[in-house]
Write a protein that holds these residues in place. Structure first.
Motif, PDB file in Angstrom:
ATOM      1  N   PHE A  41       0.853  -1.175   0.000  1.00  0.00           N
ATOM      2  CA  PHE A  41       0.000   0.000   0.000  1.00  0.00           C
ATOM      3  C   PHE A  41       0.896   1.234   0.000  1.00  0.00           C
ATOM      4  O   PHE A  41       1.743   1.402   0.877  1.00  0.00           O
ATOM      5  CB  PHE A  41      -0.893  -0.039   1.242  1.00  0.00           C
ATOM      6  CG  PHE A  41      -1.918   1.050   1.351  1.00  0.00           C
ATOM      7  CD1 PHE A  41      -2.322   1.797   0.263  1.00  0.00           C
ATOM      8  CD2 PHE A  41      -2.505   1.320   2.573  1.00  0.00           C
ATOM      9  CE1 PHE A  41      -3.281   2.781   0.382  1.00  0.00           C
ATOM     10  CE2 PHE A  41      -3.469   2.305   2.710  1.00  0.00           C
ATOM     11  CZ  PHE A  41      -3.858   3.038   1.611  1.00  0.00           C
ATOM     12  N   SER A  42       0.749   2.087  -0.999  1.00  0.00           N
ATOM     13  CA  SER A  42       1.596   3.273  -1.093  1.00  0.00           C
ATOM     14  C   SER A  42       0.775   4.475  -1.545  1.00  0.00           C
ATOM     15  O   SER A  42      -0.343   4.337  -2.036  1.00  0.00           O
ATOM     16  CB  SER A  42       2.748   3.030  -2.071  1.00  0.00           C
ATOM     17  OG  SER A  42       2.234   2.837  -3.374  1.00  0.00           O
ATOM     18  N   ILE A  43       1.365   5.658  -1.340  1.00  0.00           N
ATOM     19  CA  ILE A  43       0.745   6.898  -1.792  1.00  0.00           C
ATOM     20  C   ILE A  43       1.818   7.720  -2.500  1.00  0.00           C
ATOM     21  O   ILE A  43       2.867   8.023  -1.918  1.00  0.00           O
ATOM     22  CB  ILE A  43       0.173   7.721  -0.618  1.00  0.00           C
ATOM     23  CG1 ILE A  43      -0.762   6.875   0.227  1.00  0.00           C
ATOM     24  CG2 ILE A  43      -0.555   8.960  -1.152  1.00  0.00           C
ATOM     25  CD1 ILE A  43      -1.183   7.532   1.533  1.00  0.00           C
ATOM     26  N   ASP A  44       1.580   8.073  -3.760  1.00  0.00           N
ATOM     27  CA  ASP A  44       2.472   8.942  -4.523  1.00  0.00           C
ATOM     28  C   ASP A  44       2.032  10.383  -4.299  1.00  0.00           C
ATOM     29  O   ASP A  44       0.876  10.731  -4.568  1.00  0.00           O
ATOM     30  CB  ASP A  44       2.402   8.616  -6.016  1.00  0.00           C
ATOM     31  CG  ASP A  44       2.930   7.226  -6.331  1.00  0.00           C
ATOM     32  OD1 ASP A  44       3.880   6.784  -5.661  1.00  0.00           O
ATOM     33  OD2 ASP A  44       2.390   6.589  -7.246  1.00  0.00           O
ATOM     34  N   PHE A  45       2.939  11.206  -3.791  1.00  0.00           N
ATOM     35  CA  PHE A  45       2.632  12.596  -3.488  1.00  0.00           C
ATOM     36  C   PHE A  45       3.294  13.553  -4.464  1.00  0.00           C
ATOM     37  O   PHE A  45       4.374  13.282  -4.983  1.00  0.00           O
ATOM     38  CB  PHE A  45       3.124  12.961  -2.070  1.00  0.00           C
ATOM     39  CG  PHE A  45       2.230  12.472  -0.976  1.00  0.00           C
ATOM     40  CD1 PHE A  45       1.160  13.227  -0.540  1.00  0.00           C
ATOM     41  CD2 PHE A  45       2.462  11.251  -0.377  1.00  0.00           C
ATOM     42  CE1 PHE A  45       0.343  12.782   0.487  1.00  0.00           C
ATOM     43  CE2 PHE A  45       1.648  10.791   0.646  1.00  0.00           C
ATOM     44  CZ  PHE A  45       0.584  11.565   1.072  1.00  0.00           C
ATOM     45  N   HIS A  46       2.641  14.682  -4.680  1.00  0.00           N
ATOM     46  CA  HIS A  46       3.156  15.837  -5.410  1.00  0.00           C
ATOM     47  C   HIS A  46       2.853  17.027  -4.503  1.00  0.00           C
ATOM     48  O   HIS A  46       1.802  17.647  -4.628  1.00  0.00           O
ATOM     49  CB  HIS A  46       2.465  15.991  -6.769  1.00  0.00           C
ATOM     50  CG  HIS A  46       2.584  14.772  -7.614  1.00  0.00           C
ATOM     51  ND1 HIS A  46       3.686  14.525  -8.394  1.00  0.00           N
ATOM     52  CD2 HIS A  46       1.773  13.705  -7.777  1.00  0.00           C
ATOM     53  CE1 HIS A  46       3.525  13.364  -9.016  1.00  0.00           C
ATOM     54  NE2 HIS A  46       2.371  12.845  -8.646  1.00  0.00           N
ATOM     55  N   ARG A  47       3.769  17.301  -3.570  1.00  0.00           N
ATOM     56  CA  ARG A  47       3.481  18.234  -2.478  1.00  0.00           C
ATOM     57  C   ARG A  47       4.390  19.450  -2.541  1.00  0.00           C
ATOM     58  O   ARG A  47       5.593  19.342  -2.702  1.00  0.00           O
ATOM     59  CB  ARG A  47       3.662  17.523  -1.140  1.00  0.00           C
ATOM     60  CG  ARG A  47       3.299  18.407   0.036  1.00  0.00           C
ATOM     61  CD  ARG A  47       3.018  17.580   1.237  1.00  0.00           C
ATOM     62  NE  ARG A  47       1.717  16.942   1.088  1.00  0.00           N
ATOM     63  CZ  ARG A  47       0.936  16.607   2.112  1.00  0.00           C
ATOM     64  NH1 ARG A  47       1.312  16.846   3.339  1.00  0.00           N
ATOM     65  NH2 ARG A  47      -0.222  16.027   1.892  1.00  0.00           N
ATOM     66  N   SER A  48       3.793  20.621  -2.356  1.00  0.00           N
ATOM     67  CA  SER A  48       4.547  21.866  -2.269  1.00  0.00           C
ATOM     68  C   SER A  48       4.971  22.105  -0.832  1.00  0.00           C
ATOM     69  O   SER A  48       4.182  21.935   0.101  1.00  0.00           O
ATOM     70  CB  SER A  48       3.688  23.044  -2.732  1.00  0.00           C
ATOM     71  OG  SER A  48       3.350  22.899  -4.087  1.00  0.00           O
ATOM     72  N   ALA A  49       6.244  22.494  -0.662  1.00  0.00           N
ATOM     73  CA  ALA A  49       6.778  22.774   0.670  1.00  0.00           C
ATOM     74  C   ALA A  49       8.102  23.514   0.506  1.00  0.00           C
ATOM     75  O   ALA A  49       8.658  23.597  -0.589  1.00  0.00           O
ATOM     76  CB  ALA A  49       6.985  21.484   1.448  1.00  0.00           C
ATOM     77  N   SER A  50       8.605  24.016   1.619  1.00  0.00           N
ATOM     78  CA  SER A  50       9.889  24.725   1.604  1.00  0.00           C
ATOM     79  C   SER A  50      11.051  23.777   1.335  1.00  0.00           C
ATOM     80  O   SER A  50      12.008  24.131   0.648  1.00  0.00           O
ATOM     81  CB  SER A  50      10.112  25.434   2.938  1.00  0.00           C
ATOM     82  OG  SER A  50       9.107  26.385   3.160  1.00  0.00           O
TER      83      SER A  50
END
Length: 68
Positions: A41-50
């Motif tokens: 079970f996995s989650i691919d993220f495209h996340r904005s952050a510093s």
């Protein structure tokens, strides 16, 4: 802020269901795509952050708040 792409692999025996997807979305994982492949079970993220570390830590926090 930069956008980071990464995958969290969850140590869980859960199979992805619509309910789990909804729980993750409501917990703040609306920038992630959950999936299951070969029982993983996995989650691919495209996340904005510093920083990448900030992106990963916030994603982990969101996943934990969803109960995973």
């Amino acid at each position: 802020m930069a956008k980071y792409e990464f995958t969290l692999i969850l140590k869980s025996s859960h199979e992805l269901t619509e309910e789990i997807g909804d729980q993750l979305f409501e917990a703040g994982c609306d920038d992630g795509t959950p999936g299951t492949l070969d029982g993983e079970f996995s989650i691919d993220f495209h996340r904005s952050a510093s920083t990448l570390e900030d992106a990963i830590n916030s994603a982990i926090g969101n996943v934990k708040s969803a109960g995973f």
